[in-house]
Write a protein that holds these residues in place. Structure first.
Motif, PDB file in Angstrom:
ATOM      1  N   ARG A   1      -8.219  -0.114  -4.024  1.00  0.00           N
ATOM      2  CA  ARG A   1      -9.334   0.745  -3.407  1.00  0.00           C
ATOM      3  C   ARG A   1      -8.593   2.192  -3.561  1.00  0.00           C
ATOM      4  NH1 ARG A   1     -13.518   0.394  -0.326  1.00  0.00           N
ATOM      5  NH2 ARG A   1     -13.073  -1.720   0.103  1.00  0.00           N
ATOM      6  N   ASN A   2      -9.063   3.135  -4.365  1.00  0.00           N
ATOM      7  CA  ASN A   2      -8.551   4.341  -4.430  1.00  0.00           C
ATOM      8  C   ASN A   2      -7.147   4.351  -5.128  1.00  0.00           C
ATOM      9  OD1 ASN A   2     -10.902   5.592  -3.389  1.00  0.00           O
ATOM     10  ND2 ASN A   2      -9.980   5.403  -1.239  1.00  0.00           N
TER      11      ASN A   2
ATOM     12  N   ARG B   1       0.887  -1.291   0.075  1.00  0.00           N
ATOM     13  CA  ARG B   1      -0.006  -0.030   0.111  1.00  0.00           C
ATOM     14  C   ARG B   1       1.038   1.387  -0.058  1.00  0.00           C
ATOM     15  NH1 ARG B   1      -3.195  -2.843   4.182  1.00  0.00           N
ATOM     16  NH2 ARG B   1      -4.919  -3.500   3.092  1.00  0.00           N
TER      17      ARG B   1
ATOM     18  N   PRO C   1      -6.715  -6.670  -5.609  1.00  0.00           N
ATOM     19  CA  PRO C   1      -7.963  -5.858  -5.462  1.00  0.00           C
ATOM     20  C   PRO C   1      -7.540  -4.389  -5.102  1.00  0.00           C
ATOM     21  CG  PRO C   1      -7.694  -6.918  -3.549  1.00  0.00           C
ATOM     22  CD  PRO C   1      -6.660  -7.652  -4.423  1.00  0.00           C
TER      23      PRO C   1
ATOM     24  N   ASN D   1     -13.743  -0.027  -7.745  1.00  0.00           N
ATOM     25  CA  ASN D   1     -12.585   0.123  -7.531  1.00  0.00           C
ATOM     26  C   ASN D   1     -11.297  -0.452  -8.362  1.00  0.00           C
ATOM     27  OD1 ASN D   1     -12.426   1.775  -4.883  1.00  0.00           O
ATOM     28  ND2 ASN D   1     -13.803   0.056  -4.334  1.00  0.00           N
TER      29      ASN D   1
ATOM     30  N   ALA E   1     -18.881  -3.387  -5.747  1.00  0.00           N
ATOM     31  CA  ALA E   1     -17.999  -2.632  -4.974  1.00  0.00           C
ATOM     32  C   ALA E   1     -16.364  -2.784  -5.678  1.00  0.00           C
ATOM     33  CB  ALA E   1     -17.888  -2.542  -3.749  1.00  0.00           C
ATOM     34  N   ASP E   2     -16.080  -4.030  -5.817  1.00  0.00           N
ATOM     35  CA  ASP E   2     -14.712  -4.320  -6.280  1.00  0.00           C
ATOM     36  C   ASP E   2     -14.646  -3.840  -8.007  1.00  0.00           C
ATOM     37  OD1 ASP E   2     -14.151  -5.324  -3.795  1.00  0.00           O
ATOM     38  OD2 ASP E   2     -13.957  -7.481  -4.509  1.00  0.00           O
TER      39      ASP E   2
ATOM     40  N   ARG F   1      -9.171  -3.666 -10.537  1.00  0.00           N
ATOM     41  CA  ARG F   1      -8.270  -4.681  -9.942  1.00  0.00           C
ATOM     42  C   ARG F   1      -6.816  -4.687 -10.941  1.00  0.00           C
ATOM     43  NH1 ARG F   1      -9.533  -9.737  -6.690  1.00  0.00           N
ATOM     44  NH2 ARG F   1     -11.716  -9.205  -6.170  1.00  0.00           N
TER      45      ARG F   1
ATOM     46  N   ASP G   1      -5.566  -3.246  -2.108  1.00  0.00           N
ATOM     47  CA  ASP G   1      -6.217  -3.481  -0.621  1.00  0.00           C
ATOM     48  C   ASP G   1      -6.627  -4.716  -0.339  1.00  0.00           C
ATOM     49  OD1 ASP G   1      -7.927  -1.853   1.060  1.00  0.00           O
ATOM     50  OD2 ASP G   1      -9.763  -2.915   0.043  1.00  0.00           O
TER      51      ASP G   1
END
Length: 313
Positions: A164-165, A32, A162, A116, A112-113, A118, A169
Motif C-alpha cells: 500500500r503506497n 513497514r 501486499p 497497490n 484494490a490490491d 505486490r 501492508d
C-alpha cells in the motif's frame, strides 16, 4: 533505523512469550518502517512459510539472516501454500520450466490490491551463509510473475507481499521449497527396424543428462547417448520407456538430478526381406521366383498384369 530495530526486538520478546499475533504485528511494523531490511522480511516469511518447519528463509524470531536446513519434511517441487492469516485463502504456486520459474497467486487479487501491487521475492538458500533475496519484477502474460534466472541446482522459496503506497501492508503468501532442477523439454522419438532415435533439449544450466532405455527384458545396454540425442539399435519388438534426467551442480559441489522425463515408445515388427529374386522369360511371359520374405508386393508398369504362380521358396 532505530524504530525498526525496536520493532524486531519486540517481535523476539513476543515470540518468546508465545504471543503469535503480537509477533506478527511487530514484524509487520518493522517491515513497514524498513522495507529493505532483510531481517524483517525473513522474519515475516518464517512466520508464514508452509508447514512451519525450518527451511529456505528460516531464521530466529528477530529475522536472523542465516537459514536453517531446507528440510523439515518438505518435498522439493511445485507447491501450493495457504496463508492462514489472510482475509481469504490465497495460494502461491511455482511452476518450473526449462529456463524460468512462473509464480502465480490465486485467487487473483482484488482490484484494490492490484492497484497497490505486490512485491514478489525469491529466497535462495546459501549453505553456511545468509539467505539470498532477489526481487522478481517480470510479469507473465498469463498473469503472475516470471523469474527469468532461477539458480540451477539450488533450493528456493518465493513470497508475495501486499503493498500500500509502496510499503508492505500485510503478511506474505509463501511458497514451499522448490529445487531448481528442471527436466529436458521436447522429448520425442522415431523408430525403425530394431531401432530407436530420440532427441530432446537440455536446460542451459544442466551439466548433462543421464538417459536410460528400459525394454521388455529390463534396461537396455549399448545405447549411444550424445548431447540432446540417443540412438539404440539391435532392439527386439516390444514396448520401451526412455527416461532422461538432467544433472546439476549444487552449491556444496554435489551433483543432483532432476525428477526425470519419461517417454514411451514401441518397436514394431518389420517384414522379413526377400534375399533372392529370380526372373525367367518364356513363351511371352516373365516368371518370378524368390526366397525369404513374407507376403510379396508387386509393382508393375501400366498395362501389365501379375498372376502369382509360385509362393516363396
Amino acid at each position: 533505523m532505530k524504530e525498526a530495530d525496536d520493532a524486531l526486538d519486540a517481535a523476539r520478546e513476543a515470540e518468546k512469550a508465545g504471543d503469535a499475533r503480537a509477533t506478527e504485528d511487530c514484524m509487520l511494523r518493522a517491515a513497514r518502517l524498513a522495507s529493505d531490511c532483510p531481517r524483517a522480511l525473513l522474519g515475516l516469511v518464517r512466520l508464514h512459510r508452509a508447514g512451519g518447519g525450518a527451511g529456505v528463509g528460516a531464521g530466529p524470531a528477530a529475522g536472523g539472516e542465516k537459514p536453517g536446513p531446507a528440510g523439515g519434511g518438505e518435498k522439493p517441487g511445485p507447491a501450493a501454500v495457504y496463508d492462514e492469516g489472510a482475509r481469504h485463502r490465497e495460494v502461491l504456486t511455482v511452476l518450473p520450466a526449462p529456463e524460468a520459474v512462473t509464480v502465480a497467486l490465486s485467487p487473483a487479487p482484488p482490484a484494490a490490491d492490484v492497484a497497490n501491487g505486490r512485491r514478489v521475492v525469491r529466497l535462495t538458500r546459501v549453505p553456511g551463509g545468509p539467505t539470498g533475496i532477489t526481487e522478481i519484477t517480470d510479469l507473465s502474460p498469463a498473469g503472475g510473475w516470471v523469474d527469468p534466472s532461477p539458480p540451477f541446482g539450488q533450493e528456493v522459496r518465493y513470497a508475495a507481499l501486499p503493498l500500500r503506497n509502496g510499503r508492505i501492508d500485510g503478511p506474505p503468501v509463501v511458497s514451499d521449497v522448490l529445487l531448481v532442477a528442471p527436466d529436458v523439454s521436447g522429448l520425442r522419438s522415431t523408430t525403425g527396424r530394431g531401432r530407436i532415435e530420440a532427441t530432446w533439449t537440455e536446460p542451459s544450466g544442466a551439466l548433462g543428462v543421464r538417459a536410460q532405455l528400459v525394454g521388455p527384458a529390463g534396461p537396455v545396454g549399448g545405447a549411444e547417448v550424445r548431447t540432446g540425442a540417443l540412438t539404440a539399435t539391435g532392439l527386439g519388438v516390444g514396448a520401451y520407456v526412455l527416461r532422461v534426467r538432467c544433472r546439476y551442480r549444487s552449491p556444496d559441489g554435489a551433483v543432483i538430478e532432476s525428477a526425470g522425463a519419461e517417454h514411451p515408445v514401441s518397436v514394431d515388427p518389420w517384414p522379413t526381406p526377400v534375399d533372392r529374386l529370380d526372373a525367367t522369360a518364356a513363351h511371352g511371359a516373365v516368371r518370378f521366383s524368390w526366397s525369404g520374405g513374407t507376403t510379396p508386393t508387386y509393382a508393375w508398369s501400366p498395362g501389365f498384369t501379375a498372376r502369382r504362380s509360385r509362393g516363396p521358396s
